[in-house]
Design an enzyme around this catalytic site. Sequence first.
Site, mmCIF file in Angstrom:
data_model
loop_
_atom_site.group_PDB
_atom_site.id
_atom_site.type_symbol
_atom_site.label_atom_id
_atom_site.label_comp_id
_atom_site.label_asym_id
_atom_site.label_seq_id
_atom_site.Cartn_x
_atom_site.Cartn_y
_atom_site.Cartn_z
ATOM 1 N N SER A 177 9.709 27.803 72.661
ATOM 2 C CA SER A 177 11.072 27.873 72.131
ATOM 3 C C SER A 177 11.727 29.154 72.613
ATOM 4 O O SER A 177 11.099 30.223 72.618
ATOM 5 C CB SER A 177 11.059 27.880 70.601
ATOM 6 O OG SER A 177 10.345 26.776 70.126
ATOM 7 N N GLN B 125 7.250 32.945 72.049
ATOM 8 C CA GLN B 125 5.809 32.941 71.794
ATOM 9 C C GLN B 125 5.108 32.073 72.834
ATOM 10 O O GLN B 125 5.257 30.851 72.818
ATOM 11 C CB GLN B 125 5.590 32.373 70.386
ATOM 12 C CG GLN B 125 4.160 32.353 69.934
ATOM 13 C CD GLN B 125 4.028 31.565 68.641
ATOM 14 O OE1 GLN B 125 4.505 30.443 68.517
ATOM 15 N NE2 GLN B 125 3.394 32.149 67.648
ATOM 16 N N GLU C 167 3.820 33.637 61.071
ATOM 17 C CA GLU C 167 4.709 32.561 61.478
ATOM 18 C C GLU C 167 4.799 31.538 60.365
ATOM 19 O O GLU C 167 5.865 31.114 59.964
ATOM 20 C CB GLU C 167 4.186 31.888 62.758
ATOM 21 C CG GLU C 167 4.979 30.621 63.134
ATOM 22 C CD GLU C 167 4.554 29.992 64.468
ATOM 23 O OE1 GLU C 167 3.413 30.208 64.895
ATOM 24 O OE2 GLU C 167 5.386 29.277 65.060
HETATM 25 C C1 LIG Z 1 10.020 21.996 68.550
HETATM 26 C C2 LIG Z 1 8.754 22.685 68.908
HETATM 27 C C3 LIG Z 1 8.760 24.041 69.187
HETATM 28 C C4 LIG Z 1 7.593 24.689 69.561
HETATM 29 N N1 LIG Z 1 7.654 26.021 69.881
HETATM 30 C C5 LIG Z 1 6.540 26.648 70.335
HETATM 31 C C6 LIG Z 1 6.594 28.008 70.780
HETATM 32 O O1 LIG Z 1 7.642 28.631 70.753
HETATM 33 N N2 LIG Z 1 5.477 28.587 71.278
HETATM 34 C C7 LIG Z 1 4.291 27.916 71.327
HETATM 35 O O2 LIG Z 1 3.318 28.514 71.761
HETATM 36 N N3 LIG Z 1 4.182 26.630 70.913
HETATM 37 C C8 LIG Z 1 5.288 25.978 70.425
HETATM 38 N N4 LIG Z 1 5.207 24.663 70.030
HETATM 39 C C9 LIG Z 1 3.950 23.941 70.218
HETATM 40 C C10 LIG Z 1 3.219 23.570 68.940
HETATM 41 O O3 LIG Z 1 2.609 24.675 68.381
HETATM 42 C C11 LIG Z 1 2.206 22.476 69.326
HETATM 43 O O4 LIG Z 1 2.947 21.343 69.689
HETATM 44 C C12 LIG Z 1 1.292 22.128 68.193
HETATM 45 O O5 LIG Z 1 0.418 23.161 67.940
HETATM 46 C C13 LIG Z 1 0.500 20.844 68.455
HETATM 47 O O6 LIG Z 1 -0.140 20.853 69.689
HETATM 48 P P1 LIG Z 1 0.021 19.635 70.692
HETATM 49 O O7 LIG Z 1 1.457 19.389 70.875
HETATM 50 O O8 LIG Z 1 -0.779 19.906 71.902
HETATM 51 O O9 LIG Z 1 -0.583 18.385 69.919
HETATM 52 P P2 LIG Z 1 -2.123 18.003 69.848
HETATM 53 O O10 LIG Z 1 -2.905 19.188 69.505
HETATM 54 O O11 LIG Z 1 -2.468 17.232 71.052
HETATM 55 O O12 LIG Z 1 -2.132 17.053 68.586
HETATM 56 C C14 LIG Z 1 -1.930 15.647 68.644
HETATM 57 C C15 LIG Z 1 -2.206 15.086 67.258
HETATM 58 O O13 LIG Z 1 -3.578 15.286 66.943
HETATM 59 C C16 LIG Z 1 -3.685 15.942 65.703
HETATM 60 N N5 LIG Z 1 -4.865 16.800 65.677
HETATM 61 C C17 LIG Z 1 -5.260 17.677 66.629
HETATM 62 N N6 LIG Z 1 -6.368 18.295 66.235
HETATM 63 C C18 LIG Z 1 -6.687 17.816 65.016
HETATM 64 C C19 LIG Z 1 -7.744 18.072 64.078
HETATM 65 N N7 LIG Z 1 -8.685 18.959 64.332
HETATM 66 N N8 LIG Z 1 -7.745 17.382 62.904
HETATM 67 C C20 LIG Z 1 -6.777 16.466 62.636
HETATM 68 N N9 LIG Z 1 -5.771 16.191 63.484
HETATM 69 C C21 LIG Z 1 -5.728 16.861 64.665
HETATM 70 C C22 LIG Z 1 -2.423 16.743 65.579
HETATM 71 O O14 LIG Z 1 -2.135 17.050 64.225
HETATM 72 C C23 LIG Z 1 -1.409 15.802 66.172
HETATM 73 O O15 LIG Z 1 -0.993 14.870 65.210
HETATM 74 C C24 LIG Z 1 6.370 23.985 69.638
HETATM 75 C C25 LIG Z 1 6.357 22.625 69.341
HETATM 76 C C26 LIG Z 1 7.529 21.959 68.988
HETATM 77 C C27 LIG Z 1 7.472 20.507 68.678
#
Ligand SMILES: Cc1cc2nc3c(=O)[nH]c(=O)nc-3n(C[C@H](O)[C@H](O)[C@H](O)COP(=O)(O)OP(=O)(O)OC[C@H]3O[C@@H](n4cnc5c(N)ncnc54)[C@H](O)[C@@H]3O)c2cc1C
Lengths: 422, 378
Positions: A164, A129, A247
């Site tokens: 992933s 994805q 998902e």
């Molecule tokens: C093991 C793993 C596998 C993954 N696999 C995939 C994959 O296959 N494909 C893919 O596309 N993505 C994948 N992801 C990505 C995942 O979807 C994102 O990490 C996730 O959506 C969070 O985005 P970010 O890491 O940029 O964190 P950020 O968005 O930067 O968030 C940082 C912190 O801020 C908080 N936050 C952000 N916005 C808000 C809000 N509006 N209100 C309250 N809190 C908020 C978040 O909850 C978090 O605690 C994977 C992630 C992991 C850890």
Amino acid sequence: MSTATTTSSTGTGTGSDPGARRARALDAARAVVASHPPTSTPRRAFLEACFDAGLAWVHFPEGLGGLGAEPGVQAAVDEILQGAGGPIPFWLNPMGYGMAAPTVLDHGSAELSERLLRPLYVCDELWCQLFSEPGAGSDLAGLATRAEKVGDEWVVSGQKVWTSSAHLARWALLLARTDPDQPKHRGLTYFVLDMHGPGVEVRPLRQMTGEAEFNEVHLTEARIPDSHRLGEVGEGWRVAMTTLMNERSAIGGGSSVRGSGSIGSALRLWRSRPDLHTPELRARLVELFARADAARLTGDRFRIEQGDRPAGAEGSIGKLTGAELNQEVYEFCLDVLGPDAALYSGYGPPDETDETDETGGPGGPGGEPVEDYGRLFLRSRANTIEGGTSEVLRNILGERLLGLPGDVRVDTGKPWREVPRG
Amino acid sequence: MEFTWTSEHRDLRVAVRRLMTTRAPVDRARALAADGVRHDTELWATMAEQLGLQALDVPEEHGGVGGSLVDVAVVLEEMGAVLHGGPFLSTAVLAVEVLRELAPVADAAGDLLGRIAEGGATVAVALAEDGRAWSPGTVRTTATGPTSDGAVRLTGTKQLVLDGADADLLLVLARTDAGARWCLVDGTADGVTRERQEGLDLTRPSATVRLADAPGQVLGDLDGVAVADRVRSVASVLLAAEQVGAAAEVVRRTAEHATTRRQFGRPVGSFQGVKHRLADMAVRVEMARSAAYWAAFQERGSADLELGALVARSYCSDALLQTAKDCIQLHGGIGFTWEHDAHLFLRRARLDATLLGDTRHARERLLAHTHPDLQGVS
Ligand SMILES: Cc1cc2nc3c(=O)[nH]c(=O)nc-3n(C[C@H](O)[C@H](O)[C@H](O)COP(=O)(O)OP(=O)(O)OC[C@H]3O[C@@H](n4cnc5c(N)ncnc54)[C@H](O)[C@@H]3O)c2cc1C
């Protein structure tokens, strides 16, 4: 979300009544188990038999892995298939089974479904994805990867992250920006990308468990035929919502077998180490078991009540509770093990030759299954981040389930180009 | 008086912080772990020569500085902030505390304190055996045939020995005919096999030590279990101080990330879901700091120290664990990567929870200590 379009291809197949469709599906499952006993049949042959019998997704149309039954029937079918020792398809091809399949079916052409669904289900072709980007995680709609139409093709450039299984995948679900002058949700389009095509570069990223399960994916003028577009141009966000809801219900729905999943692993540990029992730990285990069962039943209830309606905000409940429960269960396991938890081997990069199962545990010294609780504990920390963070899910539940007012948005209505990012 | 900070405390903190952040930042701990290097010997020498850190907890009559527990706690707090994993905790805290107890009855213990104070010897404390992190009463390792000069042969297996694979000397708790006694064993003696343990905590090496008829020396005729109990109290306070340092650093880093990381066109720290969690993290650190330092301000050997140690042990370990988990959560995907330091703090927190007898055990003892009448309620 429009119910009419998303259900067009599901749940309507045979013209018979739901009871008959259910009975037919269960009969088919028993027949497959009898003709292809999963314990003695090669995995691929077993999966082929399931697909051809319409047991892959019972609510899909016949010929595409389904029988046109109600989605709720799947749980009963899985109980038969998995009860006889069949694999859990979700774990074999998670992005494919739980997310790509319904999205391709609902938003792709019939030819595309025919080409993609069977190899997906029998695991000839794995999926990934391509959603998240360095600048767009929780704010997925803010993504920057650009797709531009050139003749009958789309040319795509940008960077994805945390993908992933990208290193294993043949196909990707890709969300890209086709119109930067629209507000962010409106300028997106959804595609199926061939990961083996030119312009796709996958670089492994190491996770805190030591494993390289996710990746960075760099797209440099990668090409996608227009026939691999899912949904209309500019409708990518709506299509992505189908994927994300699926998902979340796929991750959160869990298994419908009582005492399976992480709580099952905790129960096995508990049984194997009577020397470590204390009243306090026993009370925690029972509390966790009850919660796991309530979560499991919630998944079952939503699946049945949902009937042939599309997955809704309730799916987020399963994802939220499942993720937090997993974390607490593995924390519990380490608490049971005490200092022994520190003695488990291998918290660095794993031995690539290890046969790891769904729970990630290498075998014990005598070949007995020993679950690597330290690794499971570490891995579980991602559960509240991947597939939407728990914070974001709580926002969704507050706003969509309870109708609470939304957060004040600084970017509403602004062209995507003009919104600060980083 | 509790919580009265002197200029000496402040100067010490500044000096240790400068040394640790320049010579031993978290990156350094990570690099040492990756290379399988036990510790930075030059840093160890600088600690002794320029700051006299190894001498801090050693009484003056044995060549030390005779510093207060608060002084040592300040040092450990600064070490916790950089996840320092060198022999300081094992040698300059655990071994020194054992040797301080034994010095009145064993000259060898006093001599060894002097060598530690100079930065000249590293000593690991080997107590835990399989499945039991700190259970001196159930030790099965044996020390047989004390001769008139105290020579013994030791047999048994010790686990989770901090710095156990590399320390020059081992202080081993073993059973003799007279009861549990502390014995000194040369790390390179015949019959000693040491194996580094690959465990959860990557930045603090520990080892399995196997003794097969290994030669050693009994250090005095003192009940080894009682010594271990007193050592545990002091060590619990100092470990708690280290945890405070680690947790405070985790909060600092998380707040920084929440300020700079933008989603939805604004810093994620502006979302209340993030802000509230961070506020809880900060509150937890302040509570942990109070618990650790109240205990550190108590008189060694007093009932208040024992009480403070139990409160600190019961609170600070969980506080660090929860803070480390929250740190990963608030960093999102980047916090789950190997390259990010968040997991190093989580791993440290998880292992710490099992050292010195786990925290659940500490809570039971706290109840027994403060409210014996409430025990056994089920
Ligand atoms: C093991 C793993 C596998 C993954 N696999 C995939 C994959 O296959 N494909 C893919 O596309 N993505 C994948 N992801 C990505 C995942 O979807 C994102 O990490 C996730 O959506 C969070 O985005 P970010 O890491 O940029 O964190 P950020 O968005 O930067 O968030 C940082 C912190 O801020 C908080 N936050 C952000 N916005 C808000 C809000 N509006 N209100 C309250 N809190 C908020 C978040 O909850 C978090 O605690 C994977 C992630 C992991 C850890």
